[in-house]
Scaffold this motif. Structure first.
Motif, PDB file in Angstrom:
ATOM      1  N   MET A   1       0.825  -1.206   0.000  1.00  0.00           N
ATOM      2  CA  MET A   1       0.000   0.000   0.000  1.00  0.00           C
ATOM      3  C   MET A   1       0.858   1.254   0.000  1.00  0.00           C
ATOM      4  SD  MET A   1      -2.950  -0.924   2.803  1.00  0.00           S
ATOM      5  CE  MET A   1      -4.071  -2.296   2.573  1.00  0.00           C
ATOM      6  N   THR A   2       0.280   2.347  -0.511  1.00  0.00           N
ATOM      7  CA  THR A   2       0.917   3.658  -0.410  1.00  0.00           C
ATOM      8  C   THR A   2       0.791   4.165   1.026  1.00  0.00           C
ATOM      9  OG1 THR A   2      -1.131   4.798  -0.975  1.00  0.00           O
ATOM     10  CG2 THR A   2       0.315   4.140  -2.801  1.00  0.00           C
ATOM     11  N   PRO A   3       1.623   5.125   1.446  1.00  0.00           N
ATOM     12  CA  PRO A   3       1.495   5.663   2.813  1.00  0.00           C
ATOM     13  C   PRO A   3       0.100   6.187   3.121  1.00  0.00           C
ATOM     14  CG  PRO A   3       3.571   6.345   1.855  1.00  0.00           C
ATOM     15  CD  PRO A   3       2.808   5.659   0.760  1.00  0.00           C
ATOM     16  N   ASP A   4      -0.539   6.813   2.142  1.00  0.00           N
ATOM     17  CA  ASP A   4      -1.896   7.322   2.353  1.00  0.00           C
ATOM     18  C   ASP A   4      -2.871   6.174   2.643  1.00  0.00           C
ATOM     19  OD1 ASP A   4      -4.085   9.498   1.970  1.00  0.00           O
ATOM     20  OD2 ASP A   4      -4.667   7.897   0.581  1.00  0.00           O
ATOM     21  N   MET A   5      -2.771   5.098   1.872  1.00  0.00           N
ATOM     22  CA  MET A   5      -3.656   3.958   2.073  1.00  0.00           C
ATOM     23  C   MET A   5      -3.366   3.272   3.406  1.00  0.00           C
ATOM     24  SD  MET A   5      -5.936   3.703  -0.191  1.00  0.00           S
ATOM     25  CE  MET A   5      -6.477   2.068   0.288  1.00  0.00           C
ATOM     26  N   LYS A   6      -2.101   3.235   3.814  1.00  0.00           N
ATOM     27  CA  LYS A   6      -1.766   2.631   5.113  1.00  0.00           C
ATOM     28  C   LYS A   6      -2.430   3.396   6.249  1.00  0.00           C
ATOM     29  CE  LYS A   6       2.676   0.483   3.976  1.00  0.00           C
ATOM     30  NZ  LYS A   6       4.126   0.456   4.275  1.00  0.00           N
ATOM     31  N   VAL A   7      -2.387   4.740   6.161  1.00  0.00           N
ATOM     32  CA  VAL A   7      -3.025   5.553   7.200  1.00  0.00           C
ATOM     33  C   VAL A   7      -4.522   5.294   7.223  1.00  0.00           C
ATOM     34  CG1 VAL A   7      -3.527   7.907   7.966  1.00  0.00           C
ATOM     35  CG2 VAL A   7      -1.246   7.333   7.124  1.00  0.00           C
ATOM     36  N   ARG A   8      -5.137   5.201   6.061  1.00  0.00           N
ATOM     37  CA  ARG A   8      -6.568   4.902   6.000  1.00  0.00           C
ATOM     38  C   ARG A   8      -6.866   3.540   6.632  1.00  0.00           C
ATOM     39  NH1 ARG A   8      -9.768   7.942   2.490  1.00  0.00           N
ATOM     40  NH2 ARG A   8      -8.636   9.587   1.367  1.00  0.00           N
ATOM     41  N   MET A   9      -6.010   2.576   6.341  1.00  0.00           N
ATOM     42  CA  MET A   9      -6.211   1.245   6.911  1.00  0.00           C
ATOM     43  C   MET A   9      -6.106   1.290   8.423  1.00  0.00           C
ATOM     44  SD  MET A   9      -6.869  -1.782   5.721  1.00  0.00           S
ATOM     45  CE  MET A   9      -6.784  -3.527   6.106  1.00  0.00           C
ATOM     46  N   VAL A  10      -5.137   2.044   8.946  1.00  0.00           N
ATOM     47  CA  VAL A  10      -4.994   2.180  10.389  1.00  0.00           C
ATOM     48  C   VAL A  10      -6.226   2.848  10.982  1.00  0.00           C
ATOM     49  CG1 VAL A  10      -3.693   3.353  12.207  1.00  0.00           C
ATOM     50  CG2 VAL A  10      -2.470   2.174  10.368  1.00  0.00           C
ATOM     51  N   GLN A  11      -6.727   3.870  10.330  1.00  0.00           N
ATOM     52  CA  GLN A  11      -7.905   4.584  10.835  1.00  0.00           C
ATOM     53  C   GLN A  11      -9.142   3.697  10.838  1.00  0.00           C
ATOM     54  OE1 GLN A  11      -7.641   7.887   8.116  1.00  0.00           O
ATOM     55  NE2 GLN A  11      -6.670   9.234   9.625  1.00  0.00           N
ATOM     56  N   VAL A  12      -9.301   2.849   9.820  1.00  0.00           N
ATOM     57  CA  VAL A  12     -10.427   1.913   9.795  1.00  0.00           C
ATOM     58  C   VAL A  12     -10.336   0.952  10.978  1.00  0.00           C
ATOM     59  CG1 VAL A  12     -11.434  -0.030   8.540  1.00  0.00           C
ATOM     60  CG2 VAL A  12     -10.822   2.052   7.311  1.00  0.00           C
ATOM     61  N   MET A  13      -9.140   0.456  11.257  1.00  0.00           N
ATOM     62  CA  MET A  13      -8.972  -0.464  12.389  1.00  0.00           C
ATOM     63  C   MET A  13      -9.233   0.249  13.716  1.00  0.00           C
ATOM     64  SD  MET A  13      -8.362  -3.441  11.222  1.00  0.00           S
ATOM     65  CE  MET A  13      -9.383  -3.080   9.799  1.00  0.00           C
ATOM     66  N   LEU A  14      -8.798   1.489  13.827  1.00  0.00           N
ATOM     67  CA  LEU A  14      -9.026   2.236  15.067  1.00  0.00           C
ATOM     68  C   LEU A  14     -10.519   2.413  15.327  1.00  0.00           C
ATOM     69  CD1 LEU A  14      -6.252   4.978  14.772  1.00  0.00           C
ATOM     70  CD2 LEU A  14      -6.285   3.033  16.352  1.00  0.00           C
ATOM     71  N   GLN A  15     -11.291   2.614  14.264  1.00  0.00           N
ATOM     72  CA  GLN A  15     -12.739   2.716  14.444  1.00  0.00           C
ATOM     73  C   GLN A  15     -13.317   1.428  15.027  1.00  0.00           C
ATOM     74  OE1 GLN A  15     -14.494   3.805  10.701  1.00  0.00           O
ATOM     75  NE2 GLN A  15     -14.077   6.001  10.958  1.00  0.00           N
ATOM     76  N   LYS A  16     -12.771   0.309  14.637  1.00  0.00           N
ATOM     77  CA  LYS A  16     -13.268  -0.973  15.139  1.00  0.00           C
ATOM     78  C   LYS A  16     -12.925  -1.180  16.609  1.00  0.00           C
ATOM     79  CE  LYS A  16     -12.979  -2.951  10.509  1.00  0.00           C
ATOM     80  NZ  LYS A  16     -14.409  -2.715  10.235  1.00  0.00           N
ATOM     81  N   TYR A  17     -11.962  -0.402  17.113  1.00  0.00           N
ATOM     82  CA  TYR A  17     -11.668  -0.417  18.549  1.00  0.00           C
ATOM     83  C   TYR A  17     -12.494   0.624  19.294  1.00  0.00           C
ATOM     84  CZ  TYR A  17      -7.615  -3.490  17.974  1.00  0.00           C
ATOM     85  OH  TYR A  17      -6.800  -4.565  17.719  1.00  0.00           O
ATOM     86  N   GLY A  18     -13.425   1.278  18.595  1.00  0.00           N
ATOM     87  CA  GLY A  18     -14.291   2.259  19.238  1.00  0.00           C
ATOM     88  C   GLY A  18     -13.736   3.651  19.276  1.00  0.00           C
ATOM     89  N   GLN A  19     -12.693   3.933  18.514  1.00  0.00           N
ATOM     90  CA  GLN A  19     -12.080   5.266  18.523  1.00  0.00           C
ATOM     91  C   GLN A  19     -12.770   6.170  17.503  1.00  0.00           C
ATOM     92  OE1 GLN A  19      -9.754   6.336  20.709  1.00  0.00           O
ATOM     93  NE2 GLN A  19      -9.998   4.307  21.657  1.00  0.00           N
ATOM     94  N   PRO A  20     -13.097   7.420  17.895  1.00  0.00           N
ATOM     95  CA  PRO A  20     -13.827   8.345  17.001  1.00  0.00           C
ATOM     96  C   PRO A  20     -12.880   9.058  16.036  1.00  0.00           C
ATOM     97  CG  PRO A  20     -13.528   9.353  19.143  1.00  0.00           C
ATOM     98  CD  PRO A  20     -12.932   7.979  19.245  1.00  0.00           C
TER      99      PRO A  20
END
Length: 390
Positions: free
Chosen positions: A300-319
Motif C-alpha cells: 500500500m501507499t502511505p496514504d492507504m496505510k493511514v486509512r487502513m490504520v484509521q479503519v482499524m481504530l474505528q473498530k476499537y471504538g475510537q472516534p
C-alpha cells in the motif's frame, strides 16, 4: 336312602362362587383399565427416549462466530456467494460391497456449514433439473452467479492405525477346608485409533481457476474404546460373580461433520483474509492469512496505510475519520488503543510498518471477546467518527 340334595347344594355353591370370581375378575379387566395401562406404559416408554438435540460441535459454533467476525472486518463489503460441486468419498469405502463404513456424499454437510456463517456468506444452490421443471410450469427465476466454488472429497480412511490395551488382575485365596474362600477381579481396557481426512479447495468461479493455497486438508482421529470388568467370589466350591462389558465408538459420520465444519471455516477464513482461528478456543494463526495480509499492507501507499490504520481504530471504538492524514485525532487514538491493548510493545510503535500494524489488525475486539466490552460501551455512548476541520 341317601339324599343327593346336600351334594347338589355344594355343587351349586361352587358354581356360584366361580361365577362371582369371574365377575370380579371381569370387572378388574375392563376396557378402560386396559387402555389406562397401555397409556401408562406408553408414557413411561416415551419418558425413557432420548430427545432430539441440535447436532453441534465446537467448530459449528465457531462458524457462527466467524459470521460475527465478518460483520466486523467486512462491514460494508459485498456479500460473498458460494456454490459447491458434489463432495464425495474418494476412498471407495462407502461402497456397500465393503460395508459402507462412511457416507458416500457429504455435499449437504458442506452446504449446512456454509449456511451457518450468516448473512455475509450466502450459499447459491444448483438444481438445474428442478429449475427447468418449474420454468416449464411458468415460473421465473433470477440467477445469482457465485464468487467461489468449493470442490473436494473424503480422501483418507485408515482403520486401526494404532491400538493399545491394558489388563489388571487380582486373585486372593484364604481359609481352608469348608471355610475356603476364593476372590478374583479382572479389569481390561483396549483402545484403537483410526483416521479420517477431508480435502476442500476453492475455485474462482469467474475464471474457473483454483486459488493458490486456498485449501483445507484436515484429518481427525476416530476413537474406539472397549472395556471389560470381571469379579468372582467363591465359598468352598460354590461361587457367584458378575461381568461388565462396555464399548465406545466415536461415530464416523459425526467425525466427518466435524471435519467439514473446521475445513469450511479454514477455507473461507483464508479467502476473506480474516483471523478465523480466533473463533476456536486455542486456535493458532494461519501463516497463509498472515503472509497475505503482510504482502497486501506492505504494497500500500502511505496514504492507504493511514486509512487502513484509521479503519482499524474505528473498530476499537475510537472516534477517528478515515481521511488518510495522520492528524492529531488519529495519533491520540493510536496512543489510547496501543496503551490499552498492546502496552507490552512500548511507546515507539510504528503503525505504518507491518510489525506495528499486525497486532492492531489481528486483535480487533470481537463480540465474544472480553476486551470488546470497552468498544461496545463507547459505541453505546454514541461516539461518532470525528470530522476533521478544513
Amino acid at each position: 336312602m341317601t339324599s343327593r340334595f346336600p351334594q347338589r347344594l355344594r355343587r351349586s355353591g361352587l358354581m356360584a362362587t366361580t361365577a362371582l370370581l369371574a365377575a370380579l375378575l371381569g370387572g378388574c379387566a375392563t376396557t378402560d383399565n386396559a387402555i389406562s395401562d397401555a397409556q401408562k406404559l406408553l408414557a413411561e416408554g416415551e419418558a425413557r427416549k432420548l430427545k432430539p438435540a441440535e447436532n453441534l460441535n465446537e467448530y459449528a459454533l465457531a462458524l457462527r462466530r466467524f459470521g460475527q467476525m465478518l460483520r466486523v472486518y467486512k462491514q460494508g463489503d459485498p456479500v460473498i456467494y458460494i456454490q459447491t460441486r458434489d463432495i464425495r468419498d474418494a476412498t471407495n469405502l462407502s461402497n456397500p460391497l465393503v460395508g459402507a463404513e462412511i457416507p458416500g456424499e457429504i455435499t449437504e454437510m458442506v452446504r449446512t456449514a456454509v449456511n451457518r456463517i450468516g448473512a455475509n456468506v450466502v450459499y447459491v444452490p444448483f438444481y438445474p433439473d428442478y429449475l427447468v421443471a418449474q420454468a416449464q410450469l411458468g415460473a421465473r427465476f433470477g440467477v445469482t452467479m457465485p464468487n467461489y466454488l468449493i470442490t473436494g472429497a473424503v480422501t483418507e480412511f485408515d482403520r486401526a492405525l494404532s491400538g493399545a490395551g491394558r489388563a489388571n488382575s487380582l486373585s486372593l485365596d484364604f481359609g481352608k477346608g469348608r471355610g475356603q474362600t476364593d476372590f478374583g477381579i479382572d479389569v481390561k481396557r483396549a483402545a484403537i485409533l483410526s483416521s479420517l481426512a477431508l480435502d476442500l479447495n476453492l475455485v474462482d468461479f469467474s475464471t474457473n481457476q483454483m486459488l493458490p493455497r486456498m485449501q483445507a486438508a484436515n484429518a481427525v482421529k476416530v476413537f474406539n474404546l472397549s472395556s471389560e470388568d470381571n469379579a468372582s467370589l467363591g465359598f468352598y466350591g460354590d461361587s457367584f460373580g458378575f461381568k461388565l462389558e462396555g464399548k465406545y465408538l466415536q461415530g464416523r459420520h459425526s467425525a466427518i461433520r466435524t471435519l467439514v465444519d473446521l475445513s469450511v471455516l479454514e477455507l473461507l477464513g483464508k479467502a476473506t483474509n480474516t483471523p478465523y482461528w480466533r473463533c476456536i478456543p486455542g486456535g493458532k494463526p494461519d501463516p497463509v492469512v498472515v503472509e497475505n495480509m503482510r504482502e497486501a499492507f506492505e504494497g500500500m501507499t502511505p496514504d492507504m496505510k493511514v486509512r487502513m490504520v484509521q479503519v482499524m481504530l474505528q473498530k476499537y471504538g475510537q472516534p477517528v475519520a478515515v481521511s488518510g492524514r495522520f492528524d492529531a485525532t488519529t495519533q491520540q487514538a493510536i496512543r489510547a488503543v496501543y496503551g490499552t491493548h498492546f502496552a507490552d510493545l512500548g511507546n515507539t510503535v510504528d503503525v505504518l510498518s507491518w510489525e506495528g500494524f499486525e497486532p492492531l489488525f489481528f486483535s480487533v475486539p470481537m463480540p465474544w471477546d472480553a476486551r470488546s466490552t470497552s468498544v461496545e460501551a463507547a459505541q453505546a455512548a454514541g461516539a461518532a467518527p470525528a470530522k476533521e476541520a478544513v
